[in-house]
Every structure is written in C-alpha cells, then in structure tokens.
Design a protein around this motif. Structure first.
Motif, short mmCIF file in Angstrom:
data_model
loop_
_atom_site.label_atom_id
_atom_site.label_comp_id
_atom_site.label_asym_id
_atom_site.label_seq_id
_atom_site.Cartn_x
_atom_site.Cartn_y
_atom_site.Cartn_z
N ASP A 67 0.81 -1.23 0.00
CA ASP A 67 0.00 0.00 0.00
C ASP A 67 0.84 1.27 0.00
N ASN A 68 2.15 1.16 -0.20
CA ASN A 68 3.02 2.33 -0.32
C ASN A 68 3.62 2.35 -1.72
N ALA A 69 4.39 3.38 -2.03
CA ALA A 69 4.94 3.50 -3.38
C ALA A 69 6.27 4.23 -3.36
N PHE A 70 7.08 3.97 -4.38
CA PHE A 70 8.30 4.74 -4.54
C PHE A 70 8.42 5.18 -6.00
N ALA A 71 9.13 6.27 -6.22
CA ALA A 71 9.27 6.84 -7.56
C ALA A 71 10.03 5.87 -8.47
N MET A 72 9.76 5.94 -9.76
CA MET A 72 10.41 5.07 -10.73
C MET A 72 11.93 5.21 -10.68
N LYS A 73 12.41 6.41 -10.37
CA LYS A 73 13.87 6.63 -10.36
C LYS A 73 14.50 6.34 -9.00
N PHE A 74 13.74 5.76 -8.07
CA PHE A 74 14.23 5.50 -6.71
C PHE A 74 15.58 4.78 -6.72
N ILE A 75 15.63 3.62 -7.35
CA ILE A 75 16.85 2.80 -7.34
C ILE A 75 18.02 3.55 -7.96
N GLU A 76 17.79 4.15 -9.11
CA GLU A 76 18.86 4.86 -9.82
C GLU A 76 19.44 5.99 -8.97
N VAL A 77 18.58 6.83 -8.42
CA VAL A 77 19.03 7.99 -7.64
C VAL A 77 19.71 7.56 -6.35
N MET A 78 19.14 6.59 -5.67
CA MET A 78 19.70 6.13 -4.39
C MET A 78 21.04 5.43 -4.58
N LEU A 79 21.14 4.56 -5.59
CA LEU A 79 22.40 3.87 -5.85
C LEU A 79 23.50 4.85 -6.22
N TYR A 80 23.18 5.81 -7.06
CA TYR A 80 24.16 6.81 -7.46
C TYR A 80 24.66 7.59 -6.24
N ALA A 81 23.74 7.96 -5.36
CA ALA A 81 24.13 8.69 -4.14
C ALA A 81 25.02 7.83 -3.25
N MET A 82 24.71 6.54 -3.16
CA MET A 82 25.53 5.64 -2.33
C MET A 82 26.94 5.51 -2.89
N TYR A 83 27.05 5.30 -4.20
CA TYR A 83 28.37 5.16 -4.82
C TYR A 83 29.17 6.46 -4.73
N ARG A 84 28.49 7.57 -4.96
CA ARG A 84 29.15 8.88 -4.94
C ARG A 84 29.72 9.19 -3.56
N ASN A 85 29.05 8.71 -2.50
CA ASN A 85 29.46 9.04 -1.13
C ASN A 85 30.06 7.86 -0.38
N HIS A 86 30.29 6.74 -1.07
CA HIS A 86 30.83 5.54 -0.43
C HIS A 86 30.01 5.18 0.81
N ALA A 87 28.69 5.18 0.63
CA ALA A 87 27.76 4.96 1.75
C ALA A 87 27.21 3.54 1.74
N ASP A 88 26.82 3.08 2.92
CA ASP A 88 26.21 1.76 3.09
C ASP A 88 24.69 1.83 3.06
N ILE A 89 24.16 3.02 3.33
CA ILE A 89 22.70 3.22 3.34
C ILE A 89 22.41 4.58 2.70
N ALA A 90 21.36 4.63 1.90
CA ALA A 90 20.87 5.91 1.37
C ALA A 90 19.46 6.13 1.92
#
Length: 193
Positions: free
Chosen positions: A27-50
């Motif tokens: 019953d919830n939703a996420f934007a179509m670009k969720f995975i792309e934007v979050m993964l890019y932010a994680m790689y860019r910042n060497h993060a374990d969680i976005a």
C-alpha cells in the motif's frame, strides 16, 4: 500477509542474493527513479545506506513531506542521533536503500507492528556512512486497513511497541548513549497513548 510484515520480511531477507535491498509494502509507493538515484548517491558518497525524502498520506489525503534541504553524508553516530531524536528521517524502512551486508548484522524481528522501528536504528548504527538526499522518492500511505491502521489490535500493537522500545533502549545503552535513553520513554509514551 497473515504472517505480518516482520516474519515475512525476515524470511525474504534470507532469500536475497543481491548486494542491495529495499523494502516496500503493497500500500506504499516509490518513484520510478528511486533505485537509480539512491544507488548513485551511495556510490558517490561511499555509503552503506541511502535515505530519501518522503511524502505522507492519510486516507489518500496528502499530509506532509519529510526532506532535507541538500544532500549530506554522515557517520553512523550522527545518523543514529538524528534518528533517535526524531528528525525527519522516519522509522520505516521504505525510504532507505541498504547494502545487504549491513542488514545481515541484525536479524529482522518477527513483530507484527513496530518492526521498522526495531531494526532501522540498529542497521543505521552498522553503516560506516549514510547518505541523505532531499529527493522525495517514497510515498507512505496510512489508512484504516493498513498494518499501522487503527483497526488492528491495540493490545498487540502496545505489546510490540514496548518490545521495540526495550530492545532499542538496551541497544543504545550498550553503545554508551545514556543521553538518548529518555527519548525511548517519550517514544513509548507517544505510541501507547
């Protein structure tokens, strides 16, 4: 499902073979670009969680948004404090993308309620870095028929809330965060009343 979110997710996590994991209820939703934007932010910042911003709805009516002004990356201690002190980073797991190795360090609980609140602070603590982005990519819908809705058993909700608070209280105490302990009392009070 009849098992509840906790047991269902616990079983599912054991089957995941990929490097990343995210959670979404029907019953919830996420934007179509969720995975792309979050993964890019994680790689860019060497993060374990976005963590992304959220939009919250009640019975289909827009209530509010939770977001930051700009992207930032923080240590586990800072994000843990932000989470426990109730900043805009919400307790649910839906607005987060995790490296599975972080999730593997704390088993998902089998609660029917408060399972997100039980696991999220522990996983945040296990991350070396957490990136927070302002994009509102996750929509949280609350309604009477949802797991957190008012039609569910108040006794079971209260019991799971107390178990969650006690677990996180003990975890914070083990990490030496005595100054945060009163916050758990407030959390219990707010959710039980």
């Amino acid at each position: 499902t009849s098992l509840g979110c906790g047991s269902t997710r616990r079983k599912t996590i054991l089957m995941v073979t990929g490097e990343f994991i995210r959670f979404l209820t029907s019953d919830n939703a996420f934007a179509m670009k969720f995975i792309e934007v979050m993964l890019y932010a994680m790689y860019r910042n060497h993060a374990d969680i976005a963590v992304c911003g959220t939009k919250e709805y009640n019975e289909g009516k827009y209530i509010s948004s939770y977001l930051c002004d700009e992207e930032y990356c923080v240590s586990k201690k800072d994000i843990y404090y932000q989470y426990i002190n109730g900043t805009w980073i919400m307790q649910y797991n839906g607005n987060k993308l995790y490296r599975k190795e972080v999730i593997n360090k704390h088993e998902y609980c089998d609660f029917r309620f408060c399972e997100d609140s039980y696991t999220t602070p522990k996983w945040l603590w296990e991350a070396d870095n957490v990136v927070v982005i302002p994009d509102r990519l996750y929509s949280y819908y609350k309604h009477a028929g949802s797991n957190s809705g008012d039609l569910n058993s108040p006794l079971v909700k209260s019991y799971d809330t107390l178990r969650c608070v006690w677990s996180n209280f003990c975890f914070a105490k083990e990490q030496g965060f005595e100054d945060l302990l009163p916050r758990f009392s407030m959390f219990a009070y707010e959710h039980l009343i």
